[in-house]
Design a protein around this motif. Structure first.
Motif, PDB file in Angstrom:
ATOM      1  N   THR A 158       0.834  -1.203   0.000  1.00  0.00           N
ATOM      2  CA  THR A 158       0.000   0.000   0.000  1.00  0.00           C
ATOM      3  C   THR A 158       0.869   1.254   0.000  1.00  0.00           C
ATOM      4  OG1 THR A 158      -1.662   1.231   1.256  1.00  0.00           O
ATOM      5  CG2 THR A 158      -0.126  -0.059   2.553  1.00  0.00           C
ATOM      6  N   ASN A 159       0.291   2.366  -0.424  1.00  0.00           N
ATOM      7  CA  ASN A 159       1.031   3.640  -0.406  1.00  0.00           C
ATOM      8  C   ASN A 159       0.633   4.507   0.786  1.00  0.00           C
ATOM      9  OD1 ASN A 159      -1.514   4.458  -1.142  1.00  0.00           O
ATOM     10  ND2 ASN A 159      -0.872   5.734  -2.853  1.00  0.00           N
ATOM     11  N   LEU A 160      -0.145   3.961   1.719  1.00  0.00           N
ATOM     12  CA  LEU A 160      -0.583   4.758   2.874  1.00  0.00           C
ATOM     13  C   LEU A 160       0.618   5.253   3.683  1.00  0.00           C
ATOM     14  CD1 LEU A 160      -3.578   2.706   4.344  1.00  0.00           C
ATOM     15  CD2 LEU A 160      -3.714   4.974   3.306  1.00  0.00           C
ATOM     16  N   GLY A 161       0.621   6.539   4.000  1.00  0.00           N
ATOM     17  CA  GLY A 161       1.739   7.136   4.734  1.00  0.00           C
ATOM     18  C   GLY A 161       1.991   6.461   6.071  1.00  0.00           C
ATOM     19  N   GLU A 162       0.940   6.001   6.722  1.00  0.00           N
ATOM     20  CA  GLU A 162       1.063   5.378   8.058  1.00  0.00           C
ATOM     21  C   GLU A 162       1.977   4.161   8.039  1.00  0.00           C
ATOM     22  OE1 GLU A 162      -1.619   6.512   6.762  1.00  0.00           O
ATOM     23  OE2 GLU A 162      -2.897   7.459   8.254  1.00  0.00           O
ATOM     24  N   VAL A 163       2.093   3.535   6.884  1.00  0.00           N
ATOM     25  CA  VAL A 163       2.892   2.311   6.796  1.00  0.00           C
ATOM     26  C   VAL A 163       4.385   2.636   6.742  1.00  0.00           C
ATOM     27  CG1 VAL A 163       3.385   0.316   5.291  1.00  0.00           C
ATOM     28  CG2 VAL A 163       1.032   1.016   5.709  1.00  0.00           C
TER      29      VAL A 163
END
Ligand code: ATP
Length: 255
Positions: free
Chosen positions: A74-79
């Motif tokens: 995923t590209n989610l910043g949280e990751v």
């Protein structure tokens, strides 16, 4: 293999953003929906970053029971919150998530992103940072991609490169977007609209872009959805407001 949602409810405190959602997602699909409709929330829960009621299954496995699913990216910043410099982030994620450093460098070259890998992520512009997260997502050669707004704040030439990557990498997944212009690069992809806590669809991107919006239900509708409690239909033909002319999906809600 698919992503399956069964009676999924996702809440912040007592407020349900997604309520009783049931859907089966097959292949790579787009989800559109107005600001605040819950697209990011749905992606976060699907990645395992938010608790949910009901069942979200990927390849038959319940997401809340999966610790680190290497086929998914995923590209989610949280990751990408570990590490300080881009170099150190790359080191950590090549170990944790099978990010291929060579592929990372290749993709970085393709977009001619002029950044110092020794600098911290927070020094990048919003668009550069998203490009980098998109590149990290694809660099693990994932089977499943979960991309939240991969085109936001990215310049037109690079948006086209990101679109090519979406076509190239991953067999299944969800891509959320507000960007109707770039959708035209994906005529055969399936599209869902997230509205009033439900997923409506799928219809093909081509049908969606060629359709018009009218209030109420219609026998000729290719899709009928509920928007803020009101029925809205997408029809092919001359009546209504042409979707392609709306520019942004949010104006769909102004009919
Ligand atoms: N951490 C949070 N705590 C409380 N409410 C939240 C939180 N994150 C999101 N929300 C609320 O949940 C709703 C859905 O947010 P979400 O970010 O999923 O929408 P979205 O469809 O991705 O919107 P956009 O298109 O603007 O990115 C919004 O009304 C938002 O205010």
């Amino acid at each position: 293999m698919m992503i399956e949602y069964q009676n999924v409810t996702i809440s912040y405190w007592k407020w349900n953003v997604i309520k009783n959602l049931t859907a089966k997602i097959d292949g790579k699909v787009f989800i559109i929906g107005k600001n605040g409709s819950g697209k990011t929330t749905l992606i976060k829960a699907t990645v395992g970053l938010l608790p949910y009621k009901g069942s979200i299954r990927i390849d038959g496995k319940e997401v809340r029971e999966i610790k680190n699913y290497l086929g998914l990216s995923t590209n989610l910043g949280e990751v990408y919150n570990l590490g300080y410099s881009i170099d150190s982030i790359l080191d950590i994620y090549s170990e944790e998530m099978n990010v291929d450093k060579e592929l990372f460098s290749e993709l970085l070259k393709e977009v001619e992103l002029d950044i110092d890998l020794k600098s911290p992520l927070f020094k990048l512009s919003t668009g550069q940072s998203l490009l980098l997260r998109n590149i990290l997502t694809f660099s693990s050669k994932p089977r499943i991609i979960l991309l939240d707004e991969p085109f936001e704040n990215i310049d037109p030439a690079r948006k086209i490169i990101v679109a090519e990557w979406i076509k190239k990498f991953g067999e299944e997944g969800i891509i959320t977007t507000h960007n109707l212009d770039i959708l035209s690069k994906f005529p055969d992809y399936k599209l869902y609209v997230l509205s009033d806590s439900s997923l409506y669809g799928p219809i093909t991107v081509k049908d969606f872009l060629e359709s018009s919006v009218i209030e109420g239900e219609s026998e000729d509708a290719i899709l009928t959805l509920q928007v803020s409690g009101k029925k809205v239909s997408l029809v092919k033909g001359k009546e209504g407001i042409k979707i392609g002319l709306l520019g942004t999906i949010d104006r769909l809600y102004g009919v």
